[in-house]
Design an enzyme around this catalytic site. Sequence first.
Site, mmCIF file in Angstrom:
data_model
loop_
_atom_site.group_PDB
_atom_site.id
_atom_site.type_symbol
_atom_site.label_atom_id
_atom_site.label_comp_id
_atom_site.label_asym_id
_atom_site.label_seq_id
_atom_site.Cartn_x
_atom_site.Cartn_y
_atom_site.Cartn_z
ATOM 1 C CB SER A 1 -0.833 -0.011 1.282
ATOM 2 O OG SER A 1 -1.484 1.215 1.478
ATOM 3 C CE1 TYR B 1 -3.656 -2.027 5.415
ATOM 4 C CE2 TYR B 1 -3.428 0.289 4.862
ATOM 5 C CZ TYR B 1 -3.621 -1.021 4.471
ATOM 6 O OH TYR B 1 -3.768 -1.321 3.132
HETATM 7 N N1 LIG Z 1 -8.619 -0.710 -1.160
HETATM 8 C C1 LIG Z 1 -7.587 0.078 -1.007
HETATM 9 O O1 LIG Z 1 -7.691 1.287 -1.117
HETATM 10 C C2 LIG Z 1 -6.221 -0.517 -0.705
HETATM 11 C C3 LIG Z 1 -5.117 0.319 -0.827
HETATM 12 C C4 LIG Z 1 -3.859 -0.195 -0.599
HETATM 13 C C5 LIG Z 1 -3.704 -1.527 -0.275
HETATM 14 N N2 LIG Z 1 -4.794 -2.324 -0.135
HETATM 15 C C6 LIG Z 1 -4.548 -3.746 0.210
HETATM 16 O O2 LIG Z 1 -5.239 -4.571 -0.702
HETATM 17 C C7 LIG Z 1 -5.478 -5.841 -0.102
HETATM 18 C C8 LIG Z 1 -6.896 -6.260 -0.379
HETATM 19 O O3 LIG Z 1 -7.791 -5.369 0.238
HETATM 20 P P1 LIG Z 1 -9.103 -4.813 -0.482
HETATM 21 O O4 LIG Z 1 -8.936 -3.357 -0.619
HETATM 22 O O5 LIG Z 1 -9.434 -5.617 -1.655
HETATM 23 O O6 LIG Z 1 -10.177 -4.981 0.708
HETATM 24 P P2 LIG Z 1 -11.328 -6.041 0.963
HETATM 25 O O7 LIG Z 1 -12.353 -5.970 -0.104
HETATM 26 O O8 LIG Z 1 -11.745 -5.786 2.380
HETATM 27 O O9 LIG Z 1 -10.603 -7.447 0.851
HETATM 28 C C9 LIG Z 1 -9.756 -7.936 1.842
HETATM 29 C C10 LIG Z 1 -9.696 -9.434 1.722
HETATM 30 O O10 LIG Z 1 -8.781 -9.934 2.695
HETATM 31 C C11 LIG Z 1 -9.456 -10.947 3.430
HETATM 32 N N3 LIG Z 1 -8.880 -11.164 4.747
HETATM 33 C C12 LIG Z 1 -8.781 -10.312 5.792
HETATM 34 N N4 LIG Z 1 -8.179 -10.931 6.817
HETATM 35 C C13 LIG Z 1 -7.898 -12.193 6.408
HETATM 36 C C14 LIG Z 1 -7.281 -13.319 6.993
HETATM 37 N N5 LIG Z 1 -6.836 -13.317 8.258
HETATM 38 N N6 LIG Z 1 -7.137 -14.454 6.251
HETATM 39 C C15 LIG Z 1 -7.580 -14.508 4.990
HETATM 40 N N7 LIG Z 1 -8.209 -13.485 4.381
HETATM 41 C C16 LIG Z 1 -8.356 -12.350 5.094
HETATM 42 C C17 LIG Z 1 -10.901 -10.511 3.459
HETATM 43 O O11 LIG Z 1 -11.731 -11.594 3.844
HETATM 44 P P3 LIG Z 1 -13.188 -11.362 4.506
HETATM 45 O O12 LIG Z 1 -14.116 -11.091 3.361
HETATM 46 O O13 LIG Z 1 -13.462 -12.665 5.180
HETATM 47 O O14 LIG Z 1 -13.056 -10.215 5.454
HETATM 48 C C18 LIG Z 1 -11.056 -10.103 2.009
HETATM 49 O O15 LIG Z 1 -11.181 -11.225 1.191
HETATM 50 C C19 LIG Z 1 -5.141 -5.679 1.391
HETATM 51 O O16 LIG Z 1 -3.884 -6.263 1.655
HETATM 52 C C20 LIG Z 1 -5.060 -4.178 1.565
HETATM 53 O O17 LIG Z 1 -4.197 -3.801 2.614
HETATM 54 C C21 LIG Z 1 -6.064 -1.860 -0.348
#
Ligand SMILES: NC(=O)c1ccc[n+]([C@@H]2O[C@H](COP(=O)([O-])OP(=O)(O)OC[C@H]3O[C@@H](n4cnc5c(N)ncnc54)[C@H](OP(=O)(O)O)[C@@H]3O)[C@@H](O)[C@H]2O)c1
Length: 282
Positions: free
Chosen positions: A141, A154
Amino acid sequence: MESRKIAIVTGASSGFGLLTSIELAKRGFDVIATMRDLEKTQALFDVAETLQVKEQLTVLPLDVTNSGQIESLKKEISARNSVDVLVNNAGYALGGFCEETTLDEYREQFETNFFGVIAVTQAVLPFMREQGRGKIINVSSISGLTGFPGLSPYVASKHALEGFTECLRLEMKPFGIEVALVEPGSYQTNIWSNGKRVAEKSLKGESPYSTYMRAIESKIEEGVPNYGDPQEVANLIADLCEREKIEPLRFLVGKGIKAIVFIKKWVPWAHWEKAFYKRLLK
Ligand SMILES: NC(=O)c1ccc[n+]([C@@H]2O[C@H](COP(=O)([O-])OP(=O)(O)OC[C@H]3O[C@@H](n4cnc5c(N)ncnc54)[C@H](OP(=O)(O)O)[C@@H]3O)[C@@H](O)[C@H]2O)c1
């Protein structure tokens, strides 16, 4: 007929993980889409059915903090006798001021965003090393490159991930394994609504940080309409998975974040901080 390449994606129930699983299937990969809650499988299958790629998806239960489930993942790879790509995507964002966040909450954040990545990586490395090929894409990120008040659990977990990934890249290159970091800015996924648990403490009137936290919240709210389309990140990850070599290590993606990284690198900290407060608290 040449067999399809195999990709593992963690956190495939929503957001980048779901879209990346679909994108990789569209591009001809067999995808082991892992998620911790199998009741969320339908969202992935609905898209996969529409795009006629469902037969390329295998859903496996995987909470990245669960060592038993990581063992089952190893058995799945062993049965297939091959693995080409690991996308370490699972994660969540814990907000809150340091004083109001418990050590256990910090630890839980690291269990998923940092130790979870290491555990799943360790599960695939022996297979990739023996094959002499493989790609590991770690989803970091902009929070892995710069700090932000009220988000230290985070931010710290993603900074740790950045350091780990740099080392891993240097360790694995001689073995033919390509390692990369994808560093998104802000995108429209569930992460922000899922991660508010601790920040809510700091928003309450009795918190000494409530005014500060509200200022942060309102800046975040202002920015929400500009959050990017998460498909952009899925496309980038899939592009990297298709490359023979991945150069460089880091891939920034998202509006305005290259400028943030550039300014942070070249502008002295005192100026950076002053500009930061001016923007945040104006
Ligand atoms: N969206 C943004 O703006 C952004 C920016 C920078 C980086 N990121 C990174 O992108 C990645 C994906 O996030 P996203 O934005 O797509 O959000 P998201 O839609 O909330 O997806 C997160 C995923 O991670 C899963 N997860 C959380 N804890 C877990 C665990 N202990 N074991 C297995 N799965 C787990 C969630 O499962 P559940 O459905 O069961 O909760 C969900 O499938 C993350 O690493 C996040 O830090 C996101």
